[in-house]
Motif scaffolding. Structure first.
Motif, short mmCIF file in Angstrom:
data_model
loop_
_atom_site.label_atom_id
_atom_site.label_comp_id
_atom_site.label_asym_id
_atom_site.label_seq_id
_atom_site.Cartn_x
_atom_site.Cartn_y
_atom_site.Cartn_z
N UNK A 92 0.83 -1.21 0.00
CA UNK A 92 0.00 0.00 0.00
C UNK A 92 0.86 1.26 0.00
N UNK A 93 2.00 1.20 0.68
CA UNK A 93 2.92 2.35 0.69
C UNK A 93 3.53 2.54 -0.70
N UNK A 94 3.94 1.45 -1.32
CA UNK A 94 4.49 1.51 -2.67
C UNK A 94 3.45 2.10 -3.63
N UNK A 124 10.26 -0.42 -3.72
CA UNK A 124 10.20 -1.49 -2.73
C UNK A 124 11.56 -1.75 -2.12
N UNK A 125 12.60 -1.73 -2.96
CA UNK A 125 13.95 -2.02 -2.46
C UNK A 125 14.40 -0.99 -1.43
N UNK A 126 14.00 0.27 -1.61
CA UNK A 126 14.37 1.32 -0.65
C UNK A 126 13.79 0.98 0.72
N UNK A 171 15.39 -2.20 2.18
CA UNK A 171 16.73 -1.91 2.68
C UNK A 171 16.68 -1.18 4.01
N UNK A 172 15.75 -0.25 4.14
CA UNK A 172 15.61 0.49 5.39
C UNK A 172 15.15 -0.45 6.53
N UNK A 173 14.19 -1.30 6.24
CA UNK A 173 13.72 -2.24 7.26
C UNK A 173 14.85 -3.17 7.70
N UNK A 174 15.68 -3.58 6.76
CA UNK A 174 16.77 -4.50 7.08
C UNK A 174 17.80 -3.89 8.02
N UNK A 190 13.66 -4.97 -6.13
CA UNK A 190 14.89 -4.95 -6.94
C UNK A 190 16.09 -5.09 -6.00
N UNK A 191 17.12 -5.74 -6.49
CA UNK A 191 18.35 -5.84 -5.70
C UNK A 191 19.10 -4.51 -5.83
N UNK A 192 19.11 -3.73 -4.77
CA UNK A 192 19.77 -2.42 -4.83
C UNK A 192 20.29 -2.04 -3.45
#
Length: 340
Positions: free
Chosen positions: A213-215, A229-231, A234-237, A299-301
């Motif tokens: 929903x955020x995306x 999504x990757x951003x 990455x932040x959650x990780x 995406x892998x980023x």
């Protein structure tokens, strides 16, 4: 005498044949007459309505002309008498015979209602209320009670329906459509979850819906969804706050006037991802299949930031320095756009 009787008998047969032929022609003329409509028109065959009562209804509305031989129609064309119950769209070029054949075929008219991706549950309820084609059963019913009627064990229904166009026939209720939309949402999210990437910082399908929903609210560009999504992934990780404006807006509720101020970013709400860690407690909008897929297949980023480019789309950055530079470029582009 016998000769006269024979002649009379033949004459009787000829007269009977002529009358039968005349009745046949008149009945066909009745069936082949054009229905008097000037545009596409909806006709409804109500439960319990028989062939003759339907014809009477058309005659009373002066959509067809009455004919003294019309009662023979059921005998001349018995295949046209088994009318299906429902609402059908009739074309102005059709004859009575064609209309009856269409009603026997039973292809009911399909109404439609479209829910756009990124819309809220409150907007869906408003659309239902404004629709003349949907049977209203949820007017004044609380969101919690609607959830109970749907068999959903949650108090909030945001994000639990698939945003798309739904076709339906006359007599379909708002609750019927919500059931379909929830079922389709489950089909899409379950399939996406089964095909998700490994080691995502998402505990379950519901968290995937929250991220989707955020995306959905952040971008409408298909090619960007996996990168956006990757951003967030990455932040959650790394335990970094999501800091996404749509969650702030959702948390502000009716107080949002179209602008986000610094104080709004600093004011805690259950949805303000500038002041809270992790995902908000519920989705903030209805997501479409593309955003749901992107949520579990980023995406892998190494991107941690993004900002609008001012030209459509976004600029993605791996560091705060790069991001600040992109923000300045965005503000500059805004000034250029305003001056043009």
């Amino acid at each position: 005498m016998l000769k006269k009787i024979g002649i009379l008998f033949v004459l009787g047969l000829l007269i009977s044949a002529a009358l039968a032929f005349y009745a046949y022609q008149q009945t066909n003329a009745y069936l082949d007459q054009p229905v008097q409509i000037e545009q596409e028109t909806l006709m409804t065959v109500e439960p319990g309505m028989h062939f003759r009562s339907f014809l009477n209804s058309l005659e009373q509305q002066e959509l067809i002309e009455e004919n003294s031989f019309s009662k023979l129609a059921s005998r001349l064309a018995p295949e046209l008498t088994s009318l299906k119950v429902g609402t059908f769209q009739v074309q102005p070029s059709q004859s009575l015979r064609q209309v009856l054949a269409y009603l026997v075929e039973g292809k009911e008219h399909q109404f439609s209602i479209t829910f756009i991706e990124g819309s809220r549950f409150s907007e869906w309820m408003l659309q239902f209320a404004e629709s003349k084609d949907v049977v209203h059963t949820l007017d004044g019913v609380s969101e919690k009670e609607i959830a109970q009627r749907l068999g959903i064990e949650r108090d909030k229904l945001e994000g639990l329906f698939l945003a798309e166009t739904y076709h339906f026939t006359k007599g379909t209720s708002d609750l019927d459509i919500l059931k379909r939309a929830h079922r389709k949402l489950n089909e899409v999210v379950n399939e996406a979850w089964d095909k998700r990437q490994d080691k995502l910082p998402l505990k379950n399908e519901y968290e995937a819906l929250i991220l989707a929903s955020i995306i959905e609210k952040e971008t409408a560009i298909d090619s960007e969804r996996e990168r956006v999504s990757s951003v967030f992934i990455n932040r959650l990780n790394i335990g970094m706050r999501l800091q996404t404006d749509p969650t702030v807006i959702y948390g502000m509720g009716d107080s949002y006037d179209g602008n986000i101020r610094k104080k709004d970013l600093r004011t805690p709400t259950p949805y303000n991802t500038y002041t809270m860690n992790g995902l908000p407690p519920t989705p903030i909008a209805m997501a479409g299949p593309a955003s749901i897929h992107a949520a579990v297949n980023p995406e892998a980023s190494k991107y941690l930031y993004f900002v609008a480019s001012g030209k459509g789309g976004h600029v993605f950055s791996k560091s705060l320095t790069e991001h600040n530079r992109a923000v300045r470029a965005y503000l500059k582009q805004l000034r250029i756009n305003k001056s043009q």
